[in-house]
Design a protein around this motif. Structure first.
Motif, PDB file in Angstrom:
ATOM      1  N   GLU A 193       4.363  -3.121  -6.552  1.00 49.08           N
ATOM      2  CA  GLU A 193       3.646  -2.320  -5.567  1.00 49.08           C
ATOM      3  C   GLU A 193       4.082  -0.855  -5.617  1.00 49.08           C
ATOM      4  OE1 GLU A 193       3.701  -4.007  -1.691  1.00 49.08           O
ATOM      5  OE2 GLU A 193       3.170  -6.015  -2.386  1.00 49.08           O
ATOM      6  N   HIS A 194       3.071   0.016  -5.611  1.00 52.39           N
ATOM      7  CA  HIS A 194       3.247   1.465  -5.631  1.00 52.39           C
ATOM      8  C   HIS A 194       3.921   1.942  -6.924  1.00 52.39           C
ATOM      9  CE1 HIS A 194       1.899   1.361  -1.527  1.00 52.39           C
ATOM     10  NE2 HIS A 194       2.852   0.490  -1.238  1.00 52.39           N
ATOM     11  N   GLU A 224      -5.506  -9.028  -1.046  1.00 55.56           N
ATOM     12  CA  GLU A 224      -6.511  -8.006  -0.751  1.00 55.56           C
ATOM     13  C   GLU A 224      -5.865  -6.791  -0.089  1.00 55.56           C
ATOM     14  OE1 GLU A 224      -9.594  -8.175  -1.712  1.00 55.56           O
ATOM     15  OE2 GLU A 224      -9.332 -10.189  -2.561  1.00 55.56           O
ATOM     16  N   SER A 225      -6.338  -5.612  -0.474  1.00 54.80           N
ATOM     17  CA  SER A 225      -5.819  -4.378   0.122  1.00 54.80           C
ATOM     18  C   SER A 225      -6.880  -3.290   0.044  1.00 54.80           C
ATOM     19  CB  SER A 225      -4.555  -3.928  -0.608  1.00 54.80           C
ATOM     20  OG  SER A 225      -4.127  -2.663  -0.131  1.00 54.80           O
ATOM     21  N   ILE A 226      -6.990  -2.504   1.105  1.00 56.58           N
ATOM     22  CA  ILE A 226      -7.927  -1.379   1.102  1.00 56.58           C
ATOM     23  C   ILE A 226      -7.392  -0.258   0.227  1.00 56.58           C
ATOM     24  CG2 ILE A 226      -9.026   0.388   2.530  1.00 56.58           C
ATOM     25  CD1 ILE A 226      -9.007  -1.588   4.842  1.00 56.58           C
ATOM     26  N   ASN A 227      -6.092  -0.013   0.329  1.00 55.62           N
ATOM     27  CA  ASN A 227      -5.471   1.051  -0.454  1.00 55.62           C
ATOM     28  C   ASN A 227      -4.953   0.498  -1.775  1.00 55.62           C
ATOM     29  OD1 ASN A 227      -5.776   3.050   1.568  1.00 55.62           O
ATOM     30  ND2 ASN A 227      -4.027   2.193   2.665  1.00 55.62           N
ATOM     31  N   PRO A 228      -5.053   1.276  -2.859  1.00 57.30           N
ATOM     32  CA  PRO A 228      -4.528   0.800  -4.142  1.00 57.30           C
ATOM     33  C   PRO A 228      -3.005   0.663  -4.096  1.00 57.30           C
ATOM     34  CG  PRO A 228      -5.155   3.126  -4.286  1.00 57.30           C
ATOM     35  CD  PRO A 228      -5.650   2.617  -2.972  1.00 57.30           C
ATOM     36  N   LEU A 229      -2.520  -0.498  -4.531  1.00 58.62           N
ATOM     37  CA  LEU A 229      -1.088  -0.753  -4.516  1.00 58.62           C
ATOM     38  C   LEU A 229      -0.454  -0.600  -5.890  1.00 58.62           C
ATOM     39  CD1 LEU A 229      -0.896  -3.881  -2.165  1.00 58.62           C
ATOM     40  CD2 LEU A 229      -0.421  -1.485  -1.609  1.00 58.62           C
TER      41      LEU A 229
END
Length: 333
Positions: A193-194, A224-229
């Motif tokens: 992540e990130h 699921e995620s709204i922001n790209p991880l």
């Protein structure tokens, strides 16, 4: 001193360093005098990959420099564009059996971005004892890679490793000639992540199967995620991808193209990674980066110019433990 080579490893390291820096400096000067359109002209199809004018130019100098080296010690040069199978014993007339060692080289790994002056390519090489055609990547004792900078750059990396002795890195100033030691530290992150994590797909061929695998992997690994991880970097250079893992910039690189092509039933193996592209994996290994084949095993590809190589690189053991079981299950069931 290695019992598998007739001389101290420092001899091979010093000669290889001279070879690398002479090739890099020559190409840097040459590119500054050329139009990218000239460098990007197709030279010929060598069977394993398309050769462009920039490739042909450097390969000529590579052979000349290797001839000089071979006056001291006979060896086999293994490189794309040299003979039908890429094995070229030096001095000419030497038998493979009488060669002191094997030298596998990719003079320009990342030709396409470099010839358009977009991004650095890498000069890759590795030395292994001569076990003939049975020699594999596992036998490599010394690996070296040198950044081939664009004309807009003035700093370039030079890195190498001897098996069991760790990895070393330098930053070279292309304008002043200054050289400064530096330290490469792979990411210690325990999740993706990130961070940058990439499924390699630089060409249209094979993309569909790779994207399907990638989408399922991310769905199960991240949800699921709204922001790209997670971010990706399609660096069109295997040596460049290895360097990004070594330097802490990337956390995962998965080059599954042989798997994808087989799954799709298409024969485009020239569009995969080859042993000369991944010959510097030893450097990453010495830094603690986990490099495996597509079954989670060590790379054992023969030192040739045709064998398709799939590989997966994890920046550290924690990332491998966390994500390898999922990735292999999605690939093989």
């Amino acid at each position: 001193m290695s019992l598998l080579l007739s001389r101290d490893l420092s001899f091979y390291q010093n000669r290889l360093r001279q070879l690398h820096l002479r090739l890099r400096d020559h190409l840097y000067r040459y590119m500054r005098m050329q139009n990218p359109a000239v460098l990007a002209q197709v030279s010929h199809d060598a069977g394993g990959d398309t050769q462009y004018a920039i490739d042909t130019h450097l390969e000529t100098l590579l052979i000349d420099l290797c001839r000089e080296w071979a006056r001291e010690a006979p060896f086999v040069l293994i490189a794309e564009g040299i003979g039908e199978d890429g094995w070229y014993p030096l001095p000419e007339g030497t038998s493979v059996r009488d060669a002191e060692f094997l030298l596998i080289v990719d003079p320009i790994d990342g030709t396409r971005p470099l010839m358009y002056d977009k991004r650095s390519a890498w000069l890759l090489s590795a030395i292994a004892p001569n076990f003939g055609r049975e020699t594999t990547l596992e036998h490599v004792l010394l690996a070296m890679q040198t950044e081939l900078p664009t004309t807009r750059q003035y700093l370039a990396y030079h890195v190498w490793a001897i098996r069991g002795q760790g990895a070393h890195a330098e930053v070279h100033n292309m304008l002043t000639g200054e050289i400064h030691p530096t330290v490469l530290t792979p990411s210690r992150a325990e999740t993706l992540e990130h961070g940058f994590a990439t499924f390699v797909k630089p060409f249209p061929e094979g993309k569909r199967a790779i994207v399907e695998l990638e989408a399922e992997f991310w769905a199960q690994a991240l949800g699921e995620s709204i922001n790209p991880l997670v971010f990706e970097d399609q660096y069109a250079s295997t040596g460049g991808q290895l360097f990004e893992l070594m330097s802490g910039r990337d956390r995962l690189v998965a080059d599954v193209r042989p798997w994808a092509f087989t799954r799709m039933g298409v024969s485009v193996m020239p569009l995969t990674c080859h042993p000369y592209d991944i010959c510097t994996a030893l450097i990453a290994h010495e830094l603690g980066v986990q490099i495996t084949d597509l079954h989670g095993e060590p790379l054992r590809a023969p030192l040739d110019i045709r064998t398709p190589v799939g590989w997966i690189g994890y920046a550290n053991t924690s990332l491998r433990r966390r994500y390898e079981p999922l990735l292999l299950r999605l690939m093989w069931g």
